[in-house]
Design a protein around this motif. Structure first.
Motif, PDB file in Angstrom:
ATOM      1  N   VAL A 156      88.702  -5.192  32.399  1.00 12.93           N
ATOM      2  CA  VAL A 156      88.771  -4.269  33.549  1.00 12.93           C
ATOM      3  C   VAL A 156      87.366  -4.091  34.125  1.00 12.93           C
ATOM      4  O   VAL A 156      86.480  -3.532  33.464  1.00 12.93           O
ATOM      5  CB  VAL A 156      89.350  -2.905  33.108  1.00 12.93           C
ATOM      6  N   PRO A 157      87.144  -4.568  35.361  1.00 11.56           N
ATOM      7  CA  PRO A 157      85.772  -4.662  35.868  1.00 11.56           C
ATOM      8  C   PRO A 157      84.997  -3.352  35.886  1.00 11.56           C
ATOM      9  O   PRO A 157      83.837  -3.319  35.484  1.00 11.56           O
ATOM     10  CB  PRO A 157      85.957  -5.196  37.294  1.00 11.56           C
ATOM     11  N   ASN A 158      85.593  -2.278  36.366  1.00  6.86           N
ATOM     12  CA  ASN A 158      84.817  -1.037  36.543  1.00  6.86           C
ATOM     13  C   ASN A 158      84.977  -0.062  35.388  1.00  6.86           C
ATOM     14  O   ASN A 158      84.768   1.131  35.537  1.00  6.86           O
ATOM     15  CB  ASN A 158      85.193  -0.344  37.859  1.00  6.86           C
ATOM     16  N   LEU A 159      85.367  -0.581  34.243  1.00  7.65           N
ATOM     17  CA  LEU A 159      85.534   0.255  33.053  1.00  7.65           C
ATOM     18  C   LEU A 159      84.322   0.068  32.143  1.00  7.65           C
ATOM     19  O   LEU A 159      83.984  -1.060  31.770  1.00  7.65           O
ATOM     20  CB  LEU A 159      86.807  -0.162  32.317  1.00  7.65           C
ATOM     21  N   LEU A 160      83.695   1.169  31.790  1.00  4.93           N
ATOM     22  CA  LEU A 160      82.579   1.088  30.841  1.00  4.93           C
ATOM     23  C   LEU A 160      83.135   1.289  29.447  1.00  4.93           C
ATOM     24  O   LEU A 160      83.808   2.289  29.181  1.00  4.93           O
ATOM     25  CB  LEU A 160      81.551   2.162  31.184  1.00  4.93           C
ATOM     26  N   CYS A 161      82.887   0.316  28.580  1.00  4.87           N
ATOM     27  CA  CYS A 161      83.521   0.335  27.260  1.00  4.87           C
ATOM     28  C   CYS A 161      82.482   0.615  26.173  1.00  4.87           C
ATOM     29  O   CYS A 161      81.478  -0.081  26.096  1.00  4.87           O
ATOM     30  CB  CYS A 161      84.133  -1.026  26.969  1.00  4.87           C
ATOM     31  N   TYR A 162      82.760   1.567  25.344  1.00  2.00           N
ATOM     32  CA  TYR A 162      81.843   1.898  24.249  1.00  2.00           C
ATOM     33  C   TYR A 162      82.592   1.976  22.926  1.00  2.00           C
ATOM     34  O   TYR A 162      83.716   2.447  22.868  1.00  2.00           O
ATOM     35  CB  TYR A 162      81.161   3.246  24.515  1.00  2.00           C
ATOM     36  N   HIS A 163      81.907   1.500  21.872  1.00  2.00           N
ATOM     37  CA  HIS A 163      82.459   1.605  20.520  1.00  2.00           C
ATOM     38  C   HIS A 163      81.435   2.286  19.629  1.00  2.00           C
ATOM     39  O   HIS A 163      80.809   1.654  18.772  1.00  2.00           O
ATOM     40  CB  HIS A 163      82.829   0.223  19.960  1.00  2.00           C
ATOM     41  N   PRO A 164      81.228   3.588  19.865  1.00  2.00           N
ATOM     42  CA  PRO A 164      80.146   4.305  19.167  1.00  2.00           C
ATOM     43  C   PRO A 164      80.418   4.467  17.675  1.00  2.00           C
ATOM     44  O   PRO A 164      81.568   4.534  17.244  1.00  2.00           O
ATOM     45  CB  PRO A 164      80.121   5.670  19.852  1.00  2.00           C
ATOM     46  N   ALA A 165      79.333   4.586  16.928  1.00  2.00           N
ATOM     47  CA  ALA A 165      79.445   4.770  15.477  1.00  2.00           C
ATOM     48  C   ALA A 165      79.258   6.223  15.077  1.00  2.00           C
ATOM     49  O   ALA A 165      79.790   6.666  14.072  1.00  2.00           O
ATOM     50  CB  ALA A 165      78.396   3.907  14.777  1.00  2.00           C
ATOM     51  N   PHE A 166      78.479   6.969  15.877  1.00  2.00           N
ATOM     52  CA  PHE A 166      78.057   8.302  15.438  1.00  2.00           C
ATOM     53  C   PHE A 166      78.241   9.367  16.521  1.00  2.00           C
ATOM     54  O   PHE A 166      78.285   9.061  17.722  1.00  2.00           O
ATOM     55  CB  PHE A 166      76.575   8.253  15.025  1.00  2.00           C
ATOM     56  N   ALA A 167      78.265  10.612  16.043  1.00  2.00           N
ATOM     57  CA  ALA A 167      78.481  11.744  16.940  1.00  2.00           C
ATOM     58  C   ALA A 167      77.445  11.809  18.062  1.00  2.00           C
ATOM     59  O   ALA A 167      77.788  12.033  19.221  1.00  2.00           O
ATOM     60  CB  ALA A 167      78.454  13.043  16.131  1.00  2.00           C
ATOM     61  N   PHE A 168      76.184  11.576  17.732  1.00  2.00           N
ATOM     62  CA  PHE A 168      75.162  11.712  18.781  1.00  2.00           C
ATOM     63  C   PHE A 168      75.338  10.644  19.854  1.00  2.00           C
ATOM     64  O   PHE A 168      75.058  10.873  21.029  1.00  2.00           O
ATOM     65  CB  PHE A 168      73.740  11.697  18.174  1.00  2.00           C
ATOM     66  N   GLU A 169      75.827   9.473  19.437  1.00  2.00           N
ATOM     67  CA  GLU A 169      76.073   8.430  20.441  1.00  2.00           C
ATOM     68  C   GLU A 169      77.182   8.880  21.403  1.00  2.00           C
ATOM     69  O   GLU A 169      77.070   8.714  22.625  1.00  2.00           O
ATOM     70  CB  GLU A 169      76.503   7.129  19.747  1.00  2.00           C
ATOM     71  N   ILE A 170      78.223   9.464  20.821  1.00  2.00           N
ATOM     72  CA  ILE A 170      79.332   9.937  21.660  1.00  2.00           C
ATOM     73  C   ILE A 170      78.831  10.988  22.654  1.00  2.00           C
ATOM     74  O   ILE A 170      79.154  10.938  23.848  1.00  2.00           O
ATOM     75  CB  ILE A 170      80.454  10.525  20.773  1.00  2.00           C
ATOM     76  N   ALA A 171      78.035  11.903  22.150  1.00  2.00           N
ATOM     77  CA  ALA A 171      77.521  12.967  23.026  1.00  2.00           C
ATOM     78  C   ALA A 171      76.704  12.373  24.172  1.00  2.00           C
ATOM     79  O   ALA A 171      76.855  12.761  25.332  1.00  2.00           O
ATOM     80  CB  ALA A 171      76.686  13.945  22.208  1.00  2.00           C
ATOM     81  N   LEU A 172      75.856  11.408  23.852  1.00  2.00           N
ATOM     82  CA  LEU A 172      75.025  10.795  24.897  1.00  2.00           C
ATOM     83  C   LEU A 172      75.888  10.080  25.936  1.00  2.00           C
ATOM     84  O   LEU A 172      75.641  10.170  27.140  1.00  2.00           O
ATOM     85  CB  LEU A 172      74.062   9.776  24.263  1.00  2.00           C
ATOM     86  N   ILE A 173      76.885   9.363  25.456  1.00  2.00           N
ATOM     87  CA  ILE A 173      77.734   8.580  26.366  1.00  2.00           C
ATOM     88  C   ILE A 173      78.533   9.510  27.279  1.00  2.00           C
ATOM     89  O   ILE A 173      78.634   9.288  28.489  1.00  2.00           O
ATOM     90  CB  ILE A 173      78.675   7.655  25.558  1.00  2.00           C
ATOM     91  N   ILE A 174      79.076  10.571  26.693  1.00  2.00           N
ATOM     92  CA  ILE A 174      79.873  11.491  27.503  1.00  2.00           C
ATOM     93  C   ILE A 174      78.992  12.212  28.526  1.00  2.00           C
ATOM     94  O   ILE A 174      79.362  12.374  29.688  1.00  2.00           O
ATOM     95  CB  ILE A 174      80.644  12.473  26.597  1.00  2.00           C
TER      96      ILE A 174
END
Ligand SMILES: Cc1ncc(C[n+]2csc(CCOP(=O)(O)OP(=O)(O)O)c2C)c(N)n1
Ligand SMILES: [Mg+2]
Length: 895
Positions: free
Chosen positions: A659-677
């Motif tokens: 999906v071209p305009n979808l940013l896909c993340y596979h975070p490992a840790f809580a802080f990564e999730i917080a940053l991405i969100i």
């Protein structure tokens, strides 16, 4: 004997007839004196009594095969039929010319003529009298146009002066100078015009249902006054075979969506042939929709039939109408009057008698309801005024109407795109198109003459209906989104406690939804998995949306966190329908364009049942420029361990990658999730970028580490060094790991250092897709600027340029996911991943089975070093033995 028996039965029949006549007379009297509602009550009482006394009335969800609205109940037509017909003829011509011309110039370009020609009246009545455009304080009506009727919608926009001749000329040639028109409704390609992509059939109807429901949600939560907006969905009769089309119709009735109107164009044909040659699609759909609780309006017969029905006292005309199957009706639509007289009316002498004064031509001209503006208007008016139920209009039409020999009612109609000069002339004559013989083969586009009565009428009607439809207008102001420090609590780690990334997400989410400024614009969407994800506390706090509130005392009322439904509830608890939940996500995530308000959907679901189950809806969402977060929880082929083959997701990132305009993340840790969100909220809701997000979350509990300093950019860019290997160490190596595999890599790092003198840096790969896109962009630029002094370097190339390999990747997804960056990794990448079917066992055993556990990672690193000639192969062999790795375990990717 026989003669006596016959007499007896005929006497019985006479008596029966007499009784029926008496009852009918009585009923007629009641109807005349007290009205239809009174008669309804009598009939209900009779049916109940009969049932009580043992009479079994056969079940039927059908009404007779005639119009639902009787002639007497029709409102007068409010417009000028002559002018409207003329406008419609112009639209018909331009729509046809657009497709024929495009295919003459460029054979194989495609496009459809027949669908719009069958639906022209259905649309024109809507454009002249019903579809209201947007104006301040009113979002306008939302019309889901049938995708392959688009030539007609463009042709009308052309008459309204919204499109140029060049654009029409470039139908299906979007790359041409001056712009072209997209084949079908695509907001991605025509963002100022189309609102809803509909052409993947079945998606329009289900999206429309949830859209209408979301409309109520916005109203009930006092976010936007949507009370005047109607949602119209136009669809094909063949389209009703898609499970999505009918799959959510009970929801529409349950939620009393009287703001929703389906118009099903029953031209009795789909692409290959009849929809129900041996049956009657209108009756079949009537039963389904009535059974589901909809208001059904059948528009089967044009006005010409009224007089015949009124004159027929035998009931045989209705009988004949009911006994013919659609295959025969299709045949009648291409036959002359003599044939119709013989084969339709000719079945009963009484019917032949009924039409004896009609010429063959008159019989041929008896129209179908969906082609008769009077009937269509009556149905639409009844639909918009109906309260308490959604309405479906089943309109009978003829596919390719007006094409004559070239494709009217033929099995080839759907794909007809070529008309010869003779056929064009016939079409012109039939609709009085003002084009001369000399010009006709040029297929000119025609406009209503400036200052003409028709032109004034068209403009006046659109003005009265407050502007153009369709139109996509983004008016939502940006929402101020929180800065990074707002998420600081989640950068600290869990301080010894073991929590999953799903739990970490829920904590972040709780903070967001509780925010006083923007929290109320968040739309949590869950298809019956809230407890699985530990989100049930939200039920009581924010309430589950229900238009009627809560009509019962919940069984867990005594508990603190009970199951609370309320009219202004914030949570969309959709039940077990990912397709429905996705449709809600789409409605919420496009509210910025459709309702002028930024809503922030968070759709959390069982990751396996996302991309592979509802991938096409996700594609439609992307086309619609949806904004929001999709959270695939319980992801990971071995991270979700007990659930087995149909649950353990190791490939959603492969599918999400498409999906071209979808940013896909596979975070490992809580802080990564917080940053991405945090970044996502800024980008989508403050900076109004047309992207959306996919994050996978896991259910494995482990300690969440504090955020190492300086990693913010790397987390968002997709890769950063999470934990460097020890300074000492004979050899250097790198392990890329994503999601839950980071922890496996950390264990391998220790073994490598302790046992083999290898210092392996562990990198957390948060988005392989992001890395790949960046690398592809740089590669392309360099290729096309071969002499440029400074070459472009992607983020991936930059972070790796000073590292010496080898590089190994380990993933709880298929190897394809890390492999997508392999060619930009110096010296290549050796990937371990979870290809193959999942199965149930402990995480440990599963990881051994899929060969992604720490021993296998160690072996992979040593093997890579051996490949580079840095260690001996015998070292690898020994490690295999020492670490208990079984090279012959019988593993196969196909197992
Ligand atoms: C999911 C999906 N499958 C197949 C198609 C290809 N297709 C386009 S139109 C069509 C036939 C449509 O028939 P119907 O719904 O009756 O519409 P009509 O043109 O008769 O109004 C088909 C098969 C599609 N667009 N979407
Ligand atoms: Mg059809």
């Amino acid at each position: 004997m026989n003669a006596v028996a016959t007499r007896d039965t005929s006497e019985e029949k006479d008596l029966e007839q007499l009784a029926i006549q008496e009852w009918l007379e009585a009923l007629k009297f009641e109807l005349a004196s007290e009205g239809p509602q009174h008669v309804e009550k009598i009939l209900k009482a009779l049916a109940d009594a009969a049932h009580l006394w043992g009479v079994r009335i056969p079940f039927t969800a059908n009404t007779p095969y005639i119009n639902t609205i009787p002639r007497e109940a029709e409102p007068p037509y409010p417009g000028n039929r002559v002018i409207e017909r003329r406008i419609k003829s112009f639209v018909r011509w331009n729509a046809l010319a657009m497709v024929v011309k495009a295919n003459r110039l460029h054979p194989g370009l495609g496009g459809h003529i027949s669908t719009y020609q069958s639906a022209a009246t259905l649309y024109e009545v809507g454009f002249n009298h019903f579809f209201r455009g947007r104006r301040p304080g009113f979002a306008g009506d939302m019309v889901f146009f049938q995708g392959h009727a688009s030539p007609g919608i463009y042709a009308r926009a052309y008459l309204e002066g919204r499109l140029t001749e060049t654009q029409l000329h470039n139908f299906r040639r979007e790359l041409q100078e001056g712009g072209g028109l997209s084949s079908y409704p695509h907001p991605w390609l025509m963002p100022g015009f189309w609102q809803f992509p509909t052409v993947s059939m079945g998606l329009g109807p289900i999206m429309a249902i949830y859209h209408a429901r979301f409309n109520h949600y916005l109203y009930d939560r006092k976010i936007v006054d949507t009370s005047q907006t109607k949602v119209w969905a136009f669809l094909g009769d063949g389209e009703c075979d898609e499970p999505e089309t009918l799959g959510a119709i009970t929801l529409a009735a349950r939620e009393k969506l009287d703001n929703l109107i389906f118009v099903i164009n029953c031209n009795l044909q789909r692409l290959d042939g009849p929809v129900r040659g041996n049956g009657k699609i209108i009756q079949e759909l009537e039963a389904a929709f009535r059974g589901a609780g909809w208001n059904v309006i059948k528009v089967i017969w044009g006005s010409g039939w009224d007089e015949l029905l009124a004159r027929d006292k035998t009931g045989l005309l209705i009988k004949r109408m009911e006994e013919c199957v659609d295959g025969e009706y299709q045949r009648f639509s291409v036959s002359d009057g003599a044939y119709i007289r013989k084969h339709f009316f000719g079945k009963y002498p009484e019917l032949l008698e009924l039409v004896k004064d009609k010429s063959d031509r008159e019989l041929e001209n008896l129209k179908r309801g969906g082609l008769d503006p009077q009937k269509v208007y009556a149905a639409y008016k009844a639909a918009v005024e109906h309260r308490g139920q959604p309405t479906v209009i089943l309109a009978k039409t003829v596919k390719g109407y007006g094409l004559g020999e070239a494709g009217e009612g033929r099995n080839i109609s759907h794909q007809q795109k070529k008309l010869n000069e003779q056929e064009l002339r016939e079409f012109r004559d039939r609709f009085n198109i003002p084009i001369s013989d000399d010009e006709i083969d040029e297929l000119p586009f025609i406009r209503l003459p400036e200052g003409s009565e028709e032109e004034r009428y068209l403009k006046e009607r659109r003005k009265a209906l407050s502007g153009h439809v369709p139109a996509r207008v983004v008016t939502a102001p940006p929402l101020k989104m929180p800065e990074r420090d707002y998420f600081a609590p989640f950068f600290l780690g869990s301080e010894g406690r073991e929590v999953s990334t799903t739990m970490a997400f829920v904590r972040i989410f709780s903070q967001l939804i509780g925010n006083k400024q923007f929290g109320r614009f968040i739309v949590p969407i869950i298809p019956d998995e809230a407890r699985t994800f530990g989100m049930e506390a939200l039920f009581r706090q924010y309430g589950i949306y229900s238009h009627v509130g809560q009509l019962y005392e919940p069984v867990d009322r005594e508990q603190l966190l009970y199951y609370l439904e309320k009219t202004d509830g914030q949570i969309l608890e959709e039940g077990i329908t990912e397709a429905g939940a996705m449709s809600s996500f789409i409605a919420a995530g496009t509210a910025y364009a459709n309702y002028g308000v930024t809503m922030m959907p968070f759709f959390i679901y069982y990751s396996m049942f996302g991309f592979q189950r509802i991938g096409d809806l996700i594609w439609a969402a992307a086309d619609m420029r949806v904004r929001g977060f999709m959270l695939g929880a319980t992801a990971g082929r071995t991270t979700l361990n007990g659930e087995g083959l149909q649950h353990q997701d190791g490939h959603s990132h492969v599918l999400a990658n498409t999906v071209p305009n979808l940013l896909c993340y596979h975070p490992a840790f809580a802080f990564e999730i917080a940053l991405i969100i945090q970044d996502g909220m800024k980008r989508m809701f403050e900076h109004q970028e047309d992207v959306f997000y996919y994050l996978t979350l896991g259910n494995e509990n482990y300690e969440q580490p504090p955020m190492p300093p300086g990693v913010e950019e790397g987390v968002l860019e997709g890769l950063y060094k999470f934990q460097p290997g020890p300074d000492k160490g004979k050899y250097k190596a790198h392990i890329f790991a994503d999601f839950s595999a980071v922890r496996l890599a950390l264990q391998a790092q220790k073994i490598l250092a302790d046992e083999y003198g290898v210092s392996a840096d562990v990198w957390s790969a948060t988005s392989y897709k992001k890395l790949r896109y960046g690398a592809m962009e740089a590669e392309r630029w360099n290729m096309l600027h071969p002499t440029a002094k400074t070459k472009k370097k992607s983020y991936l190339e930059q972070v790796l340029e000073n590292e010496t390999g080898p590089f190994v990747a380990v993933s709880d997804s298929m190897r394809l996911v890390p492999d997508q960056i392999a060619k930009w990794v110096p010296g290549g990448l050796l990937s371990l991943g979870t290809d193959g079917f999942g199965r149930s066992d402990t995480r440990e055993d599963l990881r051994r089975f899929f060969e992604i556990d720490p021993p296998h990672i160690v072996v992979a690193v040593l093997y890579s070093l051996a490949q580079q000639g840095k260690v001996k192969s015998s070292v690898v062999k020994k490690a295999i033995a020492d670490l208990g790795v079984d090279p012959e375990q019988g593993f196969s990717l196909f197992l």
